[in-house]
Enzyme design. Structure first.
Site, short mmCIF file in Angstrom:
data_model
loop_
_atom_site.label_atom_id
_atom_site.label_comp_id
_atom_site.label_asym_id
_atom_site.label_seq_id
_atom_site.Cartn_x
_atom_site.Cartn_y
_atom_site.Cartn_z
N LEU A 14 0.85 -1.20 0.00
CA LEU A 14 0.00 0.00 0.00
C LEU A 14 0.88 1.24 0.00
O LEU A 14 0.81 2.08 0.89
CB LEU A 14 -0.94 -0.01 1.20
CG LEU A 14 -2.24 -0.80 1.03
CD1 LEU A 14 -3.12 -0.66 2.26
CD2 LEU A 14 -3.02 -0.35 -0.19
N HIS A 15 1.74 1.36 -0.99
CA HIS A 15 2.54 2.57 -1.13
C HIS A 15 1.68 3.70 -1.66
O HIS A 15 0.48 3.52 -1.85
CB HIS A 15 3.70 2.29 -2.09
CG HIS A 15 4.87 1.66 -1.38
ND1 HIS A 15 6.07 1.43 -2.00
CD2 HIS A 15 5.01 1.24 -0.12
CE1 HIS A 15 6.90 0.87 -1.14
NE2 HIS A 15 6.28 0.73 0.00
N ALA A 16 2.31 4.84 -1.91
CA ALA A 16 1.54 6.05 -2.19
C ALA A 16 0.52 5.88 -3.31
O ALA A 16 -0.65 6.25 -3.15
CB ALA A 16 2.48 7.20 -2.49
N ALA A 19 -2.28 3.36 -2.42
CA ALA A 19 -3.05 3.92 -1.31
C ALA A 19 -3.91 5.08 -1.80
O ALA A 19 -5.07 5.22 -1.41
CB ALA A 19 -2.11 4.37 -0.19
N ASP B 118 9.29 0.31 6.33
CA ASP B 118 9.47 0.41 4.88
C ASP B 118 10.18 1.72 4.51
O ASP B 118 9.69 2.80 4.81
CB ASP B 118 8.07 0.37 4.26
CG ASP B 118 8.11 0.33 2.75
OD1 ASP B 118 7.42 -0.50 2.16
OD2 ASP B 118 8.82 1.17 2.15
#
Lengths: 88, 571
Positions: A14-16, A19, B118
């Site tokens: 769920l990176h930028a 997301a 992360d």
């Protein structure tokens, strides 16, 4: 209320971008509450910062809970997005 | 006050002289001055600031490239984030002013992200702080981002990508920053825009104010504050000389790179981002010999999709105005910071899963890139180049992948380039030694001398203790290049060089003599190489190269070539 569990297969979890796509999807259903849980934390899917703060990566399991008039539709849209590898 | 000289890192060449414009991008906000009014008024001020910043970001987004658009889009979502709004309102309810409440809230949210495992998500803390800065600036009625009104030298702690989107670069004379190194965003931007810059100058912000005269020497890495009249005079002379040299280069940029005895070579430019294409063409590049595609994949959370890649490649082809653009497919390995690819740490990244080897393992990535390239090919003269070929199988597998992408586009009725030129990098000694086999199955070779030298002499180019062993003019390297040129010409194919060696006069002269058809280099090197080619007869360069091939050390080769370079330099 509908609840579903997903495993994140997208390389970036769920990176930028994923997301952001998730938050934008949820915004299409204004009257519906959408919560995402990972581990013991549950946050509002309307908040990009909260979703990012889950730190969900590839292989993690998240549980999505929708409550409200369009709960079913919201869940369907989220499922399509997450299971489609955030290809939208 | 008297003249002062500050030292920093030379980040972009050239000299600039002008008034200072202090960019308070990330200066701490004057929290004390925000005497808390009544909570209702503070809440309204906050809402107005949110609306103002959102309008600003929306406007910037309209004119931005795809990557910047994505960053700005994420910033707009953060700006509208209910969590941010809740925290700010809670702060105001506790009696804080809007500025202090925004600072507290964004700091709290940034800390939350900064604490994650992360590494990519940790970096997003900077985005939250960026949004916070914009809000505080808007609350103070200050403009956000870099908004120059007159030509100036910008002095800042550092410049963030969002600061420089939308800046009028004609007004940007020079850049000085307290932080950052030669690979910081500021340094890369300054080089691609051709703006003199010195970065990493400690304490400079404390010593300047708006309007103070300052000189930026991007060659020496020096900044002169309030230069004395004699210094100004000297600097103005250098500025005149710089302007004259540029004018001369521009006049010569249109001249063909042809030796006095009629041997024509193609001078091309290397590009890291599509915007570099314009800079190369301005300096007289006849083609783009290498457009690296890594820019699309670095510093982000997920790989670019087909559409974004298509837009970027199409832009490069359009900027080239019909000139050939060789776009190299993804050349990335475990040593580069691309966390989303999830590449394992390798003992020897340069001998591991990188470039084509990675692409073969990730057909999703590779097909997306190849489709985007072929689609973009309708906008100009595209050539596709595969890096890190070490066997004939590598080449065949890469060509099969390209054909798969082409067939899929054709089946779907999507417009695409039907038969772009296809070439490979020759950067591994094995490829150089079987070049006669490879030549039959490509349209061209481009010798990547940086890696070829590393792999041939088994020396890391960046190794601090081994710089003396990194020898592009080593006879072993020259003999491999000779082999490749003969193989290409024997099969009726052309061969170029896209490593640093092509832009270095000594290397360029040897390559000319070895019969290379195209030299591709970073654009600032083009004028000097053009002058060299136009001054040295091909038969002399060829004789020199033959002698160099017979040398036993790099030092012998250099001793052979230096006198010719000195003669050319003396005119």
């Amino acid at each position: 209320m509908v609840e579903r569990t997903f495993t994140l297969t997208h390389a970036a979890g769920l990176h930028a971008r994923p997301a952001a796509l998730l938050v934008q999807t949820v915004q299409r259903f204004p009257g519906t509450e959408v919560l995402i849980r990972k581990g013991d934390r549950e946050v509002s899917a309307r908040s990009l910062l909260s979703v990012l703060s889950l730190g969900a990566s590839q292989g993690d399991t998240i549980t999505v809970r929708c409550e409200g008039p369009q709960a079913e539709e919201a869940m369907a849209a989220i499922a399509q997005l997450v299971e489609g590898g955030f290809d939208g | 006050m008297a003249e002062r000289v500050l030292r920093g890192v030379a980040a972009a060449a050239g000299l600039a002289l002008g008034p200072v414009w202090v960019h308070q991008g990330d200066a701490p906000a004057p929290a004390a001055s925000s005497a808390a009014g009544d909570p209702g008024a503070e809440r309204r001020r906050f809402q107005e600031a949110v609306a103002a910043v959102d309008r600003d970001l929306e406007r910037l987004q309209a004119g931005a490239d795809p990557q910047a658009r994505e960053i700005l889009g994420a910033h707009r979502l953060m700006l509208a984030d209910p969590e941010l709004h809740n925290l700010v309102e809670a702060g105001i309810a506790r009696g804080l002013g809007a500025e202090a409440a925004v600072q507290e809230a964004t700091e709290q949210l940034a800390a939350l992200l900064a604490g994650l495992d992360d590494p990519y998500l940790r970096e997003r803390a900077a985005d939250v702080r960026d949004v916070g800065r914009r809000l505080v600036a808007a609350l103070a009625g200050r403009a956000v981002g870099l908004r120059l009104e007159a030509p100036a030298v910008v002095v800042a702690r550092d410049l963030a990508p969002t600061d420089t989107i939308g800046v009028d670069r004609r007004l940007l004379l020079g850049i000085v920053t307290e932080q950052g190194g030669p690979t910081s965003h500021t340094a890369i931007l300054a080089r691609s825009w051709g703006i003199p810059a010195v970065v990493g100058v400690p304490g400079v912000l404390e010593q300047v104010q708006d309007g103070m005269t300052v000189a930026v020497d991007g060659d020496a890495g020096a900044v002169v504050l309030e230069p004395a009249p004699e210094t100004v005079q000297r600097l103005e002379e250098r500025l005149r000389a710089q302007a004259e040299a540029r004018a001369r280069e521009q006049a010569e940029a249109g001249l063909p790179a042809e030796t006095p005895d009629g041997r024509r070579v193609e001078l091309a430019g290397n590009a890291k981002v599509p915007g570099d294409v314009a800079a190369a063409v301005e300096r007289g590049a006849e083609a783009i010999g290498l457009l690296r595609s890594e820019f699309l994949f670095m510093g982000r959370s997920a790989p670019p999709d087909e559409e974004e890649q298509y837009q970027a490649y199409a832009e490069a082809l359009r900027l080239a105005g019909g000139r050939r653009v060789i776009i190299r497919t993804l050349d990335i390995g475990g040593d580069k910071g691309v966390p989303y690819l999830g590449l394992p740490r390798e003992e020897n990244p340069f001998l591991g899963v990188r470039a084509l080897r990675l692409c073969f393992r990730r057909p999703d990535l590779f097909q997306t890139q190849l489709r985007a390239l072929l689609r973009a090919g309708v906008h100009g003269r595209l050539a596709v180049m595969f890096p890190m070929v070490s066997t004939l199988d590598d080449l065949r597998q890469a060509r099969a992948a390209l054909e798969e992408a082409r067939a899929a586009l054709a089946a779907a009725g999507i417009p695409h380039a039907l038969a772009p030129e296809v070439g490979i990098m020759i950067e591994v000694p094995s490829a150089a030694l079987i070049a006669h086999h490879l030549a039959r199955e490509v349209d061209f070779f481009s010798i990547g001398t940086n890696d070829l030298v590393q792999y041939t002499l088994a020396v890391d180019r960046g190794h601090p203790e081994l710089t003396g062993l990194y020898q592009p003019s080593h006879p072993a390297v020259l003999r491999l290049i000779d082999e490749v040129v003969r193989a290409a010409h024997g099969a009726g194919k052309w061969v170029g060089v896209c490593g640093e060696m092509a832009g270095d006069p000594l290397g360029a002269l040897l390559l000319l003599g070895l019969g290379v058809d195209e030299l591709s280099m970073s654009p600032p090197a083009l004028p000097a190489v053009r002058r060299l080619v136009r001054a040295v007869p091909f038969r002399e360069a060829e004789a020199l190269a033959r002698q160099a091939l017979a040398c036993s050390t790099a030092a012998e080769v250099e001793a052979l070539v230096r006198p010719v370079l000195e003669r050319v330099a003396a005119g």
